[in-house]
Design a protein around this motif. Structure first.
Motif, PDB file in Angstrom:
ATOM      1  N   UNK A 187     120.351  35.970  44.121  1.00  0.00           N
ATOM      2  CA  UNK A 187     119.677  37.253  44.303  1.00  0.00           C
ATOM      3  C   UNK A 187     119.633  37.983  42.962  1.00  0.00           C
ATOM      4  N   UNK A 188     118.464  38.459  42.564  1.00  0.00           N
ATOM      5  CA  UNK A 188     118.350  39.184  41.291  1.00  0.00           C
ATOM      6  C   UNK A 188     119.143  40.494  41.325  1.00  0.00           C
ATOM      7  N   UNK A 189     119.592  40.902  40.175  1.00  0.00           N
ATOM      8  CA  UNK A 189     120.346  42.145  40.049  1.00  0.00           C
ATOM      9  C   UNK A 189     119.398  43.308  39.786  1.00  0.00           C
ATOM     10  N   UNK A 190     119.802  44.523  40.141  1.00  0.00           N
ATOM     11  CA  UNK A 190     118.984  45.700  39.812  1.00  0.00           C
ATOM     12  C   UNK A 190     118.903  45.888  38.294  1.00  0.00           C
ATOM     13  N   UNK A 191     117.726  46.267  37.839  1.00  0.00           N
ATOM     14  CA  UNK A 191     117.474  46.513  36.421  1.00  0.00           C
ATOM     15  C   UNK A 191     116.849  47.900  36.308  1.00  0.00           C
ATOM     16  N   UNK A 192     117.383  48.707  35.406  1.00  0.00           N
ATOM     17  CA  UNK A 192     116.869  50.059  35.216  1.00  0.00           C
ATOM     18  C   UNK A 192     116.005  50.110  33.964  1.00  0.00           C
ATOM     19  N   UNK A 193     114.836  50.703  34.135  1.00  0.00           N
ATOM     20  CA  UNK A 193     113.856  50.840  33.059  1.00  0.00           C
ATOM     21  C   UNK A 193     113.564  52.305  32.812  1.00  0.00           C
ATOM     22  N   UNK A 194     113.036  52.595  31.624  1.00  0.00           N
ATOM     23  CA  UNK A 194     112.544  53.928  31.289  1.00  0.00           C
ATOM     24  C   UNK A 194     111.032  53.819  31.211  1.00  0.00           C
ATOM     25  N   UNK A 195     110.318  54.340  32.216  1.00  0.00           N
ATOM     26  CA  UNK A 195     108.862  54.239  32.266  1.00  0.00           C
ATOM     27  C   UNK A 195     108.259  55.639  32.395  1.00  0.00           C
ATOM     28  N   UNK A 196     107.405  55.966  31.452  1.00  0.00           N
ATOM     29  CA  UNK A 196     106.721  57.264  31.450  1.00  0.00           C
ATOM     30  C   UNK A 196     107.694  58.435  31.533  1.00  0.00           C
ATOM     31  N   UNK A 197     108.818  58.296  30.822  1.00  0.00           N
ATOM     32  CA  UNK A 197     109.791  59.373  30.748  1.00  0.00           C
ATOM     33  C   UNK A 197     110.727  59.478  31.934  1.00  0.00           C
ATOM     34  N   UNK A 198     110.662  58.519  32.835  1.00  0.00           N
ATOM     35  CA  UNK A 198     111.530  58.528  34.018  1.00  0.00           C
ATOM     36  C   UNK A 198     112.268  57.209  34.138  1.00  0.00           C
ATOM     37  N   UNK A 199     113.430  57.268  34.755  1.00  0.00           N
ATOM     38  CA  UNK A 199     114.148  56.030  35.033  1.00  0.00           C
ATOM     39  C   UNK A 199     113.632  55.427  36.327  1.00  0.00           C
ATOM     40  N   UNK A 232     106.339  49.599  40.820  1.00  0.00           N
ATOM     41  CA  UNK A 232     106.233  51.008  40.465  1.00  0.00           C
ATOM     42  C   UNK A 232     104.874  51.612  40.812  1.00  0.00           C
ATOM     43  N   UNK A 233     103.937  50.778  41.281  1.00  0.00           N
ATOM     44  CA  UNK A 233     102.610  51.212  41.692  1.00  0.00           C
ATOM     45  C   UNK A 233     101.865  51.963  40.584  1.00  0.00           C
ATOM     46  N   UNK A 234     102.037  51.473  39.354  1.00  0.00           N
ATOM     47  CA  UNK A 234     101.306  51.985  38.195  1.00  0.00           C
ATOM     48  C   UNK A 234     100.230  50.962  37.883  1.00  0.00           C
ATOM     49  N   UNK A 235      98.994  51.283  38.180  1.00  0.00           N
ATOM     50  CA  UNK A 235      97.916  50.296  38.131  1.00  0.00           C
ATOM     51  C   UNK A 235      96.975  50.432  36.947  1.00  0.00           C
ATOM     52  N   UNK A 236      97.332  51.243  35.942  1.00  0.00           N
ATOM     53  CA  UNK A 236      96.486  51.388  34.763  1.00  0.00           C
ATOM     54  C   UNK A 236      96.379  50.095  33.966  1.00  0.00           C
ATOM     55  N   UNK A 266     101.936  46.397  23.529  1.00  0.00           N
ATOM     56  CA  UNK A 266     102.367  45.048  23.901  1.00  0.00           C
ATOM     57  C   UNK A 266     101.583  44.589  25.125  1.00  0.00           C
ATOM     58  N   UNK A 267     101.321  43.296  25.229  1.00  0.00           N
ATOM     59  CA  UNK A 267     100.681  42.767  26.433  1.00  0.00           C
ATOM     60  C   UNK A 267     101.744  42.627  27.530  1.00  0.00           C
ATOM     61  N   UNK A 268     101.644  43.431  28.553  1.00  0.00           N
ATOM     62  CA  UNK A 268     102.689  43.441  29.580  1.00  0.00           C
ATOM     63  C   UNK A 268     102.691  42.190  30.445  1.00  0.00           C
ATOM     64  N   UNK A 269     101.617  41.411  30.399  1.00  0.00           N
ATOM     65  CA  UNK A 269     101.572  40.191  31.215  1.00  0.00           C
ATOM     66  C   UNK A 269     102.482  39.092  30.663  1.00  0.00           C
ATOM     67  N   UNK A 270     102.818  39.151  29.381  1.00  0.00           N
ATOM     68  CA  UNK A 270     103.694  38.139  28.781  1.00  0.00           C
ATOM     69  C   UNK A 270     104.978  38.749  28.228  1.00  0.00           C
ATOM     70  N   UNK A 271     105.223  40.023  28.532  1.00  0.00           N
ATOM     71  CA  UNK A 271     106.455  40.679  28.117  1.00  0.00           C
ATOM     72  C   UNK A 271     107.431  40.644  29.277  1.00  0.00           C
ATOM     73  N   UNK A 272     108.557  40.000  29.060  1.00  0.00           N
ATOM     74  CA  UNK A 272     109.547  39.876  30.131  1.00  0.00           C
ATOM     75  C   UNK A 272     110.255  41.202  30.368  1.00  0.00           C
ATOM     76  N   UNK A 273     110.598  41.433  31.610  1.00  0.00           N
ATOM     77  CA  UNK A 273     111.300  42.637  32.023  1.00  0.00           C
ATOM     78  C   UNK A 273     112.530  42.876  31.152  1.00  0.00           C
ATOM     79  N   UNK A 274     113.310  41.830  30.906  1.00  0.00           N
ATOM     80  CA  UNK A 274     114.541  41.983  30.128  1.00  0.00           C
ATOM     81  C   UNK A 274     114.284  42.478  28.705  1.00  0.00           C
ATOM     82  N   UNK A 275     113.081  42.274  28.186  1.00  0.00           N
ATOM     83  CA  UNK A 275     112.752  42.685  26.817  1.00  0.00           C
ATOM     84  C   UNK A 275     112.557  44.190  26.679  1.00  0.00           C
TER      85      UNK A 275
END
Length: 154
Positions: A1-13, A32-36, A58-67
């Motif tokens: 089971x994958x672990x939770x990962x916290x990101x900073x997106x558009x100024x929010x966690x 996150x339902x961000x479809x831009x 960056x191209x988000x289609x080839x950028x891994x979440x961990x990066x």
């Protein structure tokens, strides 16, 4: 089971549960339902999925979440709101730079990075910055005019 990962997106966690190698694009759109950012080629070659990571496009289609863990991510939705658009968003509307609109999110994010590093780019610099972005509608001249308009708006 994958672990939770916290990101900073558009100024929010945002915390998601996903494999660390999941493409950022999938997290942005599906979790996150961000479809831009759009899925275009899936190879990082068309620009439709471009987002900013620490202000860099960056191209988000080839950028891994961990990066992007611990690094601020900005999407098209993070630039402005419907009531308070970013100057690039206003300029793209005023110049009617979008036909289908599929590539425009990535173009605006690339233009944002350009204007952040060069407030008064020349036409060749604008064209060079956007050269990796594919637009099949052929609105290239209007896209350049929109970036020029945003430059004039300051």
């Amino acid at each position: 089971m994958p672990a939770p990962i916290t990101l900073q997106v558009n100024g929010r966690e945002a915390t998601v549960t996903a494999e660390p190698d999941t493409p950022l694009l999938y997290i942005l759109r599906n979790d996150l339902e961000l479809n831009g950012a759009k899925f275009g080629c899936g190879l990082g070659q068309c620009g439709a999925c471009t987002v900013l990571v620490e202000g860099q496009p960056v191209p988000s289609c080839v950028t891994e979440l961990q990066a992007v863990v611990g690094r601020p991510v900005t999407t098209l939705e993070g630039l402005g709101t419907p009531d308070n658009l970013h100057k690039l968003q206003r300029a793209f509307i005023a110049e009617q730079a979008a036909q289908c609109g599929y590539c425009i999110g990535g173009m605006i994010m690339e233009a944002k990075a350009l204007l952040d590093r060069n407030a008064e780019p020349t036409d060749p610099e604008i064209r060079e910055a956007l050269s990796a972005h594919l637009c099949r509608c052929g609105t290239h001249n209007r896209i350049v005019a929109a970036v020029q308009r945003a430059v004039k708006e300051g």
